[in-house]
Scaffold this active site. Structure first.
Site, PDB file in Angstrom:
ATOM      1  NE  ARG A 218      -4.546   6.284  -1.302  1.00 15.94           N
ATOM      2  CZ  ARG A 218      -5.540   5.719  -1.970  1.00 15.94           C
ATOM      3  NH1 ARG A 218      -5.583   5.808  -3.285  1.00 15.94           N
ATOM      4  NH2 ARG A 218      -6.513   5.081  -1.329  1.00 15.94           N
TER       5      ARG A 218
ATOM      6  CE1 TYR B 273      -9.361  -0.189   8.200  1.00 10.94           C
ATOM      7  CE2 TYR B 273      -9.909   0.710  10.360  1.00 10.94           C
ATOM      8  CZ  TYR B 273      -9.058   0.639   9.262  1.00 10.94           C
ATOM      9  OH  TYR B 273      -7.908   1.400   9.243  1.00 10.94           O
TER      10      TYR B 273
ATOM     11  CB  ALA C   1      -9.812  -6.650   9.421  1.00  9.96           C
ATOM     12  CE  LYS C   2      -6.374  -1.661   9.760  1.00  5.97           C
ATOM     13  NZ  LYS C   2      -5.198  -2.004   8.926  1.00  5.97           N
TER      14      LYS C   2
ATOM     15  CG  ASP D 220      -5.486  -8.039  -4.759  1.00  5.30           C
ATOM     16  OD1 ASP D 220      -5.323  -7.964  -3.527  1.00  5.30           O
ATOM     17  OD2 ASP D 220      -6.607  -8.190  -5.291  1.00  5.30           O
ATOM     18  CB  VAL D 221      -1.658  -7.723  -0.234  1.00  6.62           C
ATOM     19  CG1 VAL D 221      -0.524  -6.749  -0.525  1.00  6.62           C
ATOM     20  CG2 VAL D 221      -2.892  -7.005   0.290  1.00  6.62           C
TER      21      VAL D 221
ATOM     22  CB  SER E 287      -6.993   0.740  13.057  1.00  5.62           C
ATOM     23  OG  SER E 287      -7.886   1.817  13.292  1.00  5.62           O
TER      24      SER E 287
ATOM     25  N   GLY F 159       0.829  -1.207   0.000  1.00  4.32           N
ATOM     26  CA  GLY F 159       0.000   0.000   0.000  1.00  4.32           C
ATOM     27  C   GLY F 159       0.857   1.247   0.000  1.00  4.32           C
ATOM     28  CB  ALA F 160       4.382   1.651  -0.806  1.00  2.00           C
TER      29      ALA F 160
HETATM   30  P1  NAD Z   1      -4.827   4.963   1.864  1.00  2.00           P
HETATM   31  O1  NAD Z   1      -6.189   4.566   1.411  1.00  2.00           O
HETATM   32  O2  NAD Z   1      -4.384   6.358   1.685  1.00  2.00           O
HETATM   33  O3  NAD Z   1      -3.721   3.989   1.235  1.00  2.00           O
HETATM   34  C1  NAD Z   1      -3.904   2.599   1.224  1.00  2.00           C
HETATM   35  C2  NAD Z   1      -3.127   2.016   0.070  1.00  2.00           C
HETATM   36  O4  NAD Z   1      -3.330   0.588   0.078  1.00  2.00           O
HETATM   37  C3  NAD Z   1      -3.612   2.540  -1.293  1.00  2.00           C
HETATM   38  O5  NAD Z   1      -2.518   2.997  -2.053  1.00  2.00           O
HETATM   39  C4  NAD Z   1      -4.272   1.334  -1.921  1.00  2.00           C
HETATM   40  O6  NAD Z   1      -4.186   1.276  -3.332  1.00  2.00           O
HETATM   41  C5  NAD Z   1      -3.494   0.183  -1.265  1.00  2.00           C
HETATM   42  N1  NAD Z   1      -4.233  -1.081  -1.346  1.00  2.00           N
HETATM   43  C6  NAD Z   1      -5.544  -1.282  -1.074  1.00  2.00           C
HETATM   44  N2  NAD Z   1      -5.867  -2.556  -1.311  1.00  2.00           N
HETATM   45  C7  NAD Z   1      -4.754  -3.179  -1.745  1.00  2.00           C
HETATM   46  C8  NAD Z   1      -4.460  -4.505  -2.147  1.00  2.00           C
HETATM   47  N3  NAD Z   1      -5.409  -5.449  -2.174  1.00  2.00           N
HETATM   48  N4  NAD Z   1      -3.188  -4.808  -2.530  1.00  2.00           N
HETATM   49  C9  NAD Z   1      -2.230  -3.853  -2.518  1.00  2.00           C
HETATM   50  N5  NAD Z   1      -2.443  -2.577  -2.142  1.00  2.00           N
HETATM   51  C10 NAD Z   1      -3.691  -2.243  -1.762  1.00  2.00           C
HETATM   52  O7  NAD Z   1      -4.777   4.535   3.424  1.00  2.00           O
HETATM   53  P2  NAD Z   1      -3.871   5.026   4.655  1.00  2.00           P
HETATM   54  O8  NAD Z   1      -4.685   5.949   5.464  1.00  2.00           O
HETATM   55  O9  NAD Z   1      -2.508   5.422   4.208  1.00  2.00           O
HETATM   56  O10 NAD Z   1      -3.807   3.656   5.482  1.00  2.00           O
HETATM   57  C11 NAD Z   1      -2.700   2.775   5.479  1.00  2.00           C
HETATM   58  C12 NAD Z   1      -2.941   1.698   6.537  1.00  2.00           C
HETATM   59  O11 NAD Z   1      -3.100   2.306   7.816  1.00  2.00           O
HETATM   60  C13 NAD Z   1      -4.194   0.872   6.304  1.00  2.00           C
HETATM   61  O12 NAD Z   1      -3.968  -0.467   6.681  1.00  2.00           O
HETATM   62  C14 NAD Z   1      -5.192   1.513   7.225  1.00  2.00           C
HETATM   63  O13 NAD Z   1      -6.224   0.624   7.567  1.00  2.00           O
HETATM   64  C15 NAD Z   1      -4.320   1.885   8.393  1.00  2.00           C
HETATM   65  N6  NAD Z   1      -4.849   2.953   9.237  1.00  2.00           N
HETATM   66  C16 NAD Z   1      -5.122   4.200   8.733  1.00  2.00           C
HETATM   67  C17 NAD Z   1      -5.640   5.174   9.573  1.00  2.00           C
HETATM   68  C18 NAD Z   1      -5.956   6.560   9.110  1.00  2.00           C
HETATM   69  O14 NAD Z   1      -6.531   7.342   9.894  1.00  2.00           O
HETATM   70  N7  NAD Z   1      -5.634   6.952   7.877  1.00  2.00           N
HETATM   71  C19 NAD Z   1      -5.882   4.878  10.922  1.00  2.00           C
HETATM   72  C20 NAD Z   1      -5.603   3.607  11.399  1.00  2.00           C
HETATM   73  C21 NAD Z   1      -5.076   2.652  10.549  1.00  2.00           C
END
Ligand code: NAD
Length: 253
Positions: A16, A154, A157-158, A63-64, A142, A13-14
């Site tokens: 962004r 969610y 899962a978390k 796709d992970v 999370s 998920g790198a």
């Molecule tokens: P984001 O949506 O900005 O980025 C997530 C990235 O994961 C995207 O680039 C997307 O394309 C990629 N992705 C999604 N499904 C995928 C798959 N099947 N295979 C490969 N890549 C895939 O999200 P973020 O806010 O940067 O979140 C990153 C992580 O942190 C996530 O696991 C999220 O649940 C967790 N998180 C985020 C927050 C928050 O407030 N933003 C809080 C707690 C936890």
């Protein structure tokens, strides 16, 4: 650093958000970084940013939640960058709804990316780590693991990722591999921007209302999480394993 001695990290998920910031941070820490996301092309910016600061990076599309794609991706990283010794399971999606309205598809999609994805990636990487006698796995949990309205999929899962992390720590510790989880609170990314949209709020209002409830009086930034990943991935964190670190601007446990 020479190609043979440089350690290799994979961040899922790198493209962004938290994953993009983490990929850059690990590159600054000296790792060669595989930036993995659904589409290889979406990782181009992350790779360019790393290259600009003198790092080494590879964009990988996978796709992970797909076992074959994961296997191919990890093999490609091992061939083109080197055997991965750090894995950050960061890829994530939300499919929010109240329980009575949640579809089976939305339940399965969230389980697929977070739980199946972390399982497949960890399984594919562990052989490289145990062979080297050194490894670091960092899973993104999370604060939603503690319960969050509209996120039954969610939060399950978390919370599941926390149990997964503790078991990885127990199984892999004797091979020099640690596993830890980071549980972020509100981090300003596209994920939270989309939540604001779904709730019919501007992102600025959404952030302001979140910040009002956070003890440090601000929402988090992707770098707040990248800093924590950097610690867990470091040599210095070798005696820290099976832990969940809440990075939420206050206590959430
Ligand atoms: P984001 O949506 O900005 O980025 C997530 C990235 O994961 C995207 O680039 C997307 O394309 C990629 N992705 C999604 N499904 C995928 C798959 N099947 N295979 C490969 N890549 C895939 O999200 P973020 O806010 O940067 O979140 C990153 C992580 O942190 C996530 O696991 C999220 O649940 C967790 N998180 C985020 C927050 C928050 O407030 N933003 C809080 C707690 C936890």
């Amino acid at each position: 650093m020479s190609q043979t001695t440089q350690k290799v990290a994979i961040v899922t998920g790198a493209a962004r958000g938290i994953g993009g910031a983490t990929a850059l941070r690990l590159a600054q820490d000296g790792y060669a970084v595989a930036a993995l996301d659904l589409r290889e092309a979406s990782c181009v910016d992350t790779v360019a940013t790393i290259t600009e600061v003198g790092g080494r990076a590879l964009a990988v599309g996978a796709d992970v939640s797909d076992a074959e794609q994961v296997q191919t991706a990890v093999e490609r990283v091992a061939t083109e960058l080197g055997a991965p010794s750090v894995l950050v399971n960061n890829a994530g999606i939300t499919r929010d709804n109240l329980l009575f309205k949640m579809s089976e598809q939305d339940w399965d999609a969230v389980m697929g990316v977070h739980l199946r994805g972390a399982f497949l990636m960890s399984k594919a990487c562990q052989s490289h780590m145990t062979a080297a006698g050194w490894g670091r796995i960092v899973n993104l949990s999370s604060t939603a693991a503690l319960g969050n309205r509209g996120q039954v999929n969610y939060s399950a899962a978390k919370a599941g990722l926390q149990g997964f992390t503790k078991t990885l720590a127990i199984e892999l510790g004797k091979f020099g591999v640690t596993a830890n989880a980071i549980a972020p609170g509100f981090i300003a990314t596209e994920m939270t921007a989309k939540t604001a949209e779904r709730l019919g709020m501007s992102f600025d209002d959404f952030k302001a209302s979140a910040a009002a409830k956070i003890p440090v009086a601000r929402v988090g930034a992707p770098d707040d999480i990248a800093n924590a990943v950097s610690f867990f991935a470091s040599e210095a964190a070798g005696f820290v394993s099976g832990q969940v670190l809440y990075v939420a601007g206050g206590p959430r446990t």
